[in-house]
Each structure stands twice: as structure tokens, then as C-alpha cells.
Design a protein around this motif. Structure first.
Motif, PDB file in Angstrom:
ATOM      1  N   GLY A 276     137.128  15.666  12.503  1.00  0.00           N
ATOM      2  CA  GLY A 276     136.873  17.082  12.742  1.00  0.00           C
ATOM      3  C   GLY A 276     136.070  17.687  11.619  1.00  0.00           C
ATOM      4  O   GLY A 276     135.673  16.997  10.686  1.00  0.00           O
ATOM      5  N   GLU A 277     135.826  18.991  11.725  1.00  0.00           N
ATOM      6  CA  GLU A 277     134.939  19.644  10.772  1.00  0.00           C
ATOM      7  C   GLU A 277     135.664  20.286   9.597  1.00  0.00           C
ATOM      8  O   GLU A 277     135.047  20.752   8.651  1.00  0.00           O
ATOM      9  CB  GLU A 277     134.100  20.690  11.505  1.00  0.00           C
ATOM     10  N   ALA A 278     136.997  20.337   9.654  1.00  0.00           N
ATOM     11  CA  ALA A 278     137.749  21.007   8.588  1.00  0.00           C
ATOM     12  C   ALA A 278     137.929  20.103   7.366  1.00  0.00           C
ATOM     13  O   ALA A 278     137.759  18.889   7.452  1.00  0.00           O
ATOM     14  CB  ALA A 278     139.114  21.448   9.114  1.00  0.00           C
ATOM     15  N   LEU A 279     138.264  20.727   6.247  1.00  0.00           N
ATOM     16  CA  LEU A 279     138.408  20.021   4.966  1.00  0.00           C
ATOM     17  C   LEU A 279     139.357  18.838   5.017  1.00  0.00           C
ATOM     18  O   LEU A 279     139.123  17.813   4.382  1.00  0.00           O
ATOM     19  CB  LEU A 279     138.946  21.008   3.918  1.00  0.00           C
ATOM     20  N   ASP A 280     140.427  18.993   5.772  1.00  0.00           N
ATOM     21  CA  ASP A 280     141.455  17.943   5.790  1.00  0.00           C
ATOM     22  C   ASP A 280     141.213  16.878   6.849  1.00  0.00           C
ATOM     23  O   ASP A 280     142.058  16.001   7.057  1.00  0.00           O
ATOM     24  CB  ASP A 280     142.839  18.574   6.039  1.00  0.00           C
ATOM     25  N   ASP A 281     140.090  16.976   7.512  1.00  0.00           N
ATOM     26  CA  ASP A 281     139.840  16.065   8.633  1.00  0.00           C
ATOM     27  C   ASP A 281     139.205  14.736   8.249  1.00  0.00           C
ATOM     28  O   ASP A 281     138.499  14.123   9.050  1.00  0.00           O
ATOM     29  CB  ASP A 281     138.981  16.760   9.690  1.00  0.00           C
ATOM     30  N   LEU A 282     139.435  14.312   7.017  1.00  0.00           N
ATOM     31  CA  LEU A 282     138.973  12.981   6.612  1.00  0.00           C
ATOM     32  C   LEU A 282     140.204  12.164   6.248  1.00  0.00           C
ATOM     33  O   LEU A 282     140.993  12.571   5.408  1.00  0.00           O
ATOM     34  CB  LEU A 282     138.033  13.089   5.405  1.00  0.00           C
ATOM     35  N   ARG A 283     140.379  11.037   6.908  1.00  0.00           N
ATOM     36  CA  ARG A 283     141.587  10.228   6.683  1.00  0.00           C
ATOM     37  C   ARG A 283     141.213   8.836   6.207  1.00  0.00           C
ATOM     38  O   ARG A 283     140.235   8.274   6.687  1.00  0.00           O
ATOM     39  CB  ARG A 283     142.372  10.077   8.000  1.00  0.00           C
ATOM     40  N   PRO A 284     142.041   8.270   5.312  1.00  0.00           N
ATOM     41  CA  PRO A 284     141.830   6.860   4.965  1.00  0.00           C
ATOM     42  C   PRO A 284     141.949   6.022   6.234  1.00  0.00           C
ATOM     43  O   PRO A 284     142.748   6.338   7.107  1.00  0.00           O
ATOM     44  CB  PRO A 284     142.971   6.545   3.998  1.00  0.00           C
ATOM     45  N   PHE A 285     141.153   4.996   6.322  1.00  0.00           N
ATOM     46  CA  PHE A 285     141.168   4.153   7.511  1.00  0.00           C
ATOM     47  C   PHE A 285     142.347   3.193   7.465  1.00  0.00           C
ATOM     48  O   PHE A 285     142.628   2.590   6.435  1.00  0.00           O
ATOM     49  CB  PHE A 285     139.866   3.369   7.597  1.00  0.00           C
ATOM     50  N   ASP A 286     143.009   3.050   8.586  1.00  0.00           N
ATOM     51  CA  ASP A 286     144.130   2.135   8.717  1.00  0.00           C
ATOM     52  C   ASP A 286     143.874   1.309   9.976  1.00  0.00           C
ATOM     53  O   ASP A 286     143.927   1.819  11.096  1.00  0.00           O
ATOM     54  CB  ASP A 286     145.415   2.985   8.838  1.00  0.00           C
ATOM     55  N   ALA A 287     143.565   0.017   9.761  1.00  0.00           N
ATOM     56  CA  ALA A 287     143.150  -0.840  10.881  1.00  0.00           C
ATOM     57  C   ALA A 287     144.202  -0.886  11.986  1.00  0.00           C
ATOM     58  O   ALA A 287     143.863  -0.794  13.173  1.00  0.00           O
ATOM     59  CB  ALA A 287     142.841  -2.247  10.372  1.00  0.00           C
ATOM     60  N   ALA A 288     145.461  -1.008  11.600  1.00  0.00           N
ATOM     61  CA  ALA A 288     146.523  -1.114  12.608  1.00  0.00           C
ATOM     62  C   ALA A 288     146.640   0.182  13.406  1.00  0.00           C
ATOM     63  O   ALA A 288     146.725   0.165  14.638  1.00  0.00           O
ATOM     64  CB  ALA A 288     147.849  -1.452  11.935  1.00  0.00           C
ATOM     65  N   ALA A 289     146.622   1.301  12.690  1.00  0.00           N
ATOM     66  CA  ALA A 289     146.741   2.595  13.365  1.00  0.00           C
ATOM     67  C   ALA A 289     145.533   2.837  14.273  1.00  0.00           C
ATOM     68  O   ALA A 289     145.675   3.359  15.385  1.00  0.00           O
ATOM     69  CB  ALA A 289     146.864   3.721  12.333  1.00  0.00           C
ATOM     70  N   PHE A 290     144.369   2.437  13.791  1.00  0.00           N
ATOM     71  CA  PHE A 290     143.164   2.622  14.588  1.00  0.00           C
ATOM     72  C   PHE A 290     143.235   1.784  15.865  1.00  0.00           C
ATOM     73  O   PHE A 290     142.986   2.285  16.971  1.00  0.00           O
ATOM     74  CB  PHE A 290     141.920   2.246  13.773  1.00  0.00           C
ATOM     75  N   ALA A 291     143.592   0.527  15.724  1.00  0.00           N
ATOM     76  CA  ALA A 291     143.689  -0.358  16.883  1.00  0.00           C
ATOM     77  C   ALA A 291     144.720   0.179  17.881  1.00  0.00           C
ATOM     78  O   ALA A 291     144.512   0.140  19.092  1.00  0.00           O
ATOM     79  CB  ALA A 291     144.049  -1.777  16.438  1.00  0.00           C
ATOM     80  N   ARG A 292     145.824   0.710  17.349  1.00  0.00           N
ATOM     81  CA  ARG A 292     146.852   1.287  18.205  1.00  0.00           C
ATOM     82  C   ARG A 292     146.351   2.526  18.934  1.00  0.00           C
ATOM     83  O   ARG A 292     146.689   2.764  20.074  1.00  0.00           O
ATOM     84  CB  ARG A 292     148.077   1.684  17.366  1.00  0.00           C
ATOM     85  N   ALA A 293     145.518   3.311  18.238  1.00  0.00           N
ATOM     86  CA  ALA A 293     145.012   4.532  18.860  1.00  0.00           C
ATOM     87  C   ALA A 293     144.004   4.225  19.966  1.00  0.00           C
ATOM     88  O   ALA A 293     143.903   4.940  20.953  1.00  0.00           O
ATOM     89  CB  ALA A 293     144.359   5.418  17.797  1.00  0.00           C
ATOM     90  N   VAL A 294     143.267   3.153  19.787  1.00  0.00           N
ATOM     91  CA  VAL A 294     142.234   2.807  20.773  1.00  0.00           C
ATOM     92  C   VAL A 294     142.817   1.998  21.930  1.00  0.00           C
ATOM     93  O   VAL A 294     142.455   2.189  23.084  1.00  0.00           O
ATOM     94  CB  VAL A 294     141.070   2.044  20.084  1.00  0.00           C
ATOM     95  N   LEU A 295     143.696   1.095  21.621  1.00  0.00           N
ATOM     96  CA  LEU A 295     144.275   0.216  22.654  1.00  0.00           C
ATOM     97  C   LEU A 295     145.790   0.359  22.749  1.00  0.00           C
ATOM     98  O   LEU A 295     146.534  -0.513  22.410  1.00  0.00           O
ATOM     99  CB  LEU A 295     143.917  -1.242  22.339  1.00  0.00           C
TER     100      LEU A 295
END
Ligand code: GDP
Length: 295
Positions: A276-295
Motif C-alpha cells: 500500500g501507499e502508507a508509511l507502514d505498508d512495507l513488510r519484511p518478506f516471509d517466504a512461507a507466509a507469502f506462499a500461504r497467502a498465494v496458495l
């Protein structure tokens, strides 16, 4: 529900619909899966890789229940995204110099603002450097971020030599005991060759001043651009070498899948994701969480 859910609905739901009522994972089902994965921006090569893995597992009877297919794909995706790399550790050097690169519009300047904000929250002193002297608007935008989060910025008038800006900025950073220097660079793609030459020159200038720097060269990619992001990653990697990736605009797209072929081909770690465009909208990447969010 998190904002990655948009990506999730599409790919996860499509796989769920595919296996609904199916008794076996057969050739036809795998063929349909191929289409789903390609349209989710996983690219032809990564799709084939994933399908081969599925076929192998079916053959070895490790995977038989169609309902387990999504889980199996998720595990493969997580493995690809878990690129081994030392973590980004700004306490490793002072100043820790980060060169941010990427084509115009991907969210480079915004990401620098968000990242500087994170560093400040971690108790570090960041400094912003406007090395895109080609577009006056770019430096002005960076200046607004600097004001907003109250961090120093080094900029010169537009048209100035970006190398001179960076040279001065590094002097200033050392004099002022800055912890992290974030360099915003140009990203005009219509003069691709000149752009790469300019970035290489910037890189040399940084090196000459601080032999260990830049400590990170982060490529910012816009998830909504799909396969273009793959081409950009190749281009910048060939010209300059990259140490990590930042994927932006994942809040507005079902195309987050594009990061999978990029990680698989270039073996680069994803450092952060933009949601997102707000200040807090940058998150460290987490492969497991990302994979879970997509699949
Ligand atoms: P630059 O040209 O690469 O420096 O890109 P900017 O930082 O100017 O960003 C271009 C646009 O993308 C701006 O309108 C930003 O607010 C927007 N933007 C950047 N990151 C994100 C993100 O993670 N999500 C969304 N929705 N918009 C973003």
C-alpha cells in the motif's frame, strides 16, 4: 484478512475449483493446472518445473489426493522463494549504503520513504539521497518524504551530475555519522543504455569512496506489471548485479506470482514487499507466509 488475499483468491481458488470432485491427479488435471499457473504469472519455465515436481510425487505415490495438490504446490513455491542469502544487516557498516534501482513508476521513491521510516523506528539515522537528477519531480517527491519522516536529504538542482550528488552525500553521511544512506536513482527506460551506464558510474563512485559499499543494491519491482518484472530483473541483474528485491503494489493485484520465476531464475532474496501507499505498508518478506497467502 490480509491484503495479499487478492492474490490468494485467484490462484488458490482456481486450484481448489480445479480439483473439486476429482478423484485422481491425472494428465488432464495437470494440463489444466498448467494453464492456471501460467496465467498466475509463474512463467513457462517455473510452471514446467512445478508440474514435473507434481508428476514425480504422483508417480512416487507421495501425492495422490487431489485435495493435497494445493498444499504440495505451496511447499514447492516456498522452497523456491526461500533463497539463501545473508540477511540485510545495516549494523554491519557505517554508513550502510543502499542503492535503490528500478524503472520509473515501480514505487522506488515511496519504498525509500517507507524503508527510512523503518530504520528510524529501529533507532538508526537514515539519510536520503536524490540521485535521480533527471526528473525534478523525483527529487521533490523524495524531499516530501524526508520532511514527513524527519530525516536529512541530500539533493542538488535538476540536471546536476548524479555522481557528484552521491559523492557529496557520502561525505555528508560520514561527517554527520549517518547509519544508513538510501540512494534514489534514475529509472527512465526509454534510454536504457544510458541509464545502465549512469547506474554503473554511480556504483563506481560509491566504491571509490567506500570500498565495501554499496552494501545492498535493491531492485524495486511492481507486481502489477506481471512478466515485465521478469525482464526488468534480468536487465538490471546483467548490468549491475543486485543483492535483493522489493516487490511493490501487492495490495492491488493477483499477480504476485511473478516473484516466483524471478527468484528461481536469478536466485535473489526478496527483502521486502509493498502492500500500500502508507508509511507502514512495507513488510519484511516471509517466504512461507507469502506462499500461504498465494496458495
Ligand atoms: P518511482 O517512480 O519508482 O519512484 O515510483 P513512486 O514511488 O513515485 O510510486 C509510484 C506510485 O506507486 C505512487 O503513486 C505510489 O504511491 C504508488 N505505490 C508505491 N508503492 C505502492 C504499493 O505497495 N502499493 C500501492 N497500492 N501503491 C504503491
Amino acid at each position: 484478512k490480509n491484503r495479499l488475499a487478492k492474490s490468494r483468491e485467484r490462484l488458490a481458488d482456481r486450484v481448489d475449483r480445479l480439483v473439486l470432485g476429482k478423484k485422481h491427479i491425472d494428465a488432464e488435471l495437470i494440463e489444466d493446472l498448467e494453464e492456471i499457473l501460467v496465467t498466475a504469472d509463474l512463467g513457462v519455465h517455473t510452471t514446467q518445473f512445478l508440474l514435473d515436481r507434481v508428476r514425480e510425487k504422483v508417480k512416487r505415490k507421495e501425492l495422490q489426493d487431489p485435495e493435497r495438490l494445493r498444499q504440495a504446490l505451496r511447499e514447492e513455491m516456498e522452497a523456491i522463494l526461500s533463497v539463501q542469502a545473508p540477511p540485510m544487516d545495516p549494523s554491519r557498516a557505517k554508513p550502510f549504503v543502499i542503492m535503490m534501482i528500478g524503472v520509473n513508476g515501480v514505487g522506488k521513491t515511496t519504498t525509500i520513504g517507507k524503508l527510512a521510516h523503518r530504520f528510524r523506528q529501529d533507532g538508526l539515522t537514515p539519510m536520503l539521497v536524490a540521485a535521480d537528477t533527471f526528473r525534478a519531480a523525483a527529487a521533490e517527491q523524495l524531499e516530501r518524504w524526508a520532511e514527513r519522516i524527519q530525516v536529512p536529504i541530500v539533493r542538488q538542482q535538476s540536471g546536476a551530475d548524479p555522481s557528484a550528488v552521491v559523492f557529496d552525500a557520502l561525505d555528508a553521511a560520514m561527517a554527520r555519522h549517518v547509519d544508513v544512506v538510501l540512494i534514489d536513482t534514475a529509472g527512465r527506460m526509454h534510454t536504457k543504455v544510458n541509464l545502465m551506464e549512469e547506474l554503473k558510474k554511480l556504483h563506481r563512485v560509491i566504491r571509490r569512496k567506500l570500498p565495501e559499499a554499496p552494501h545492498e543494491i535493491l531492485l524495486v519491482l511492481d507486481a502489477t506489471t506481471g512478466q515485465n518484472a521478469v525482464n526488468q530483473a534480468r536487465l538490471f541483474q546483467d548490468a549491475l548485479g543486485i543483492t535483493g528485491l522489493i516487490l511493490t503494489k501487492l495490495d492491488g493485484t493477483a499477480k504476485g506470482g511473478v516473484i516466483v520465476p524471478i527468484c528461481q531464475e536469478l536466485r535473489l532474496p526478496v527483502r521486502y514487499i509493498g502492500l500500500g501507499e502508507a508509511l507502514d505498508d512495507l513488510r519484511p518478506f516471509d517466504a512461507a507466509a507469502f506462499a500461504r497467502a498465494v496458495l
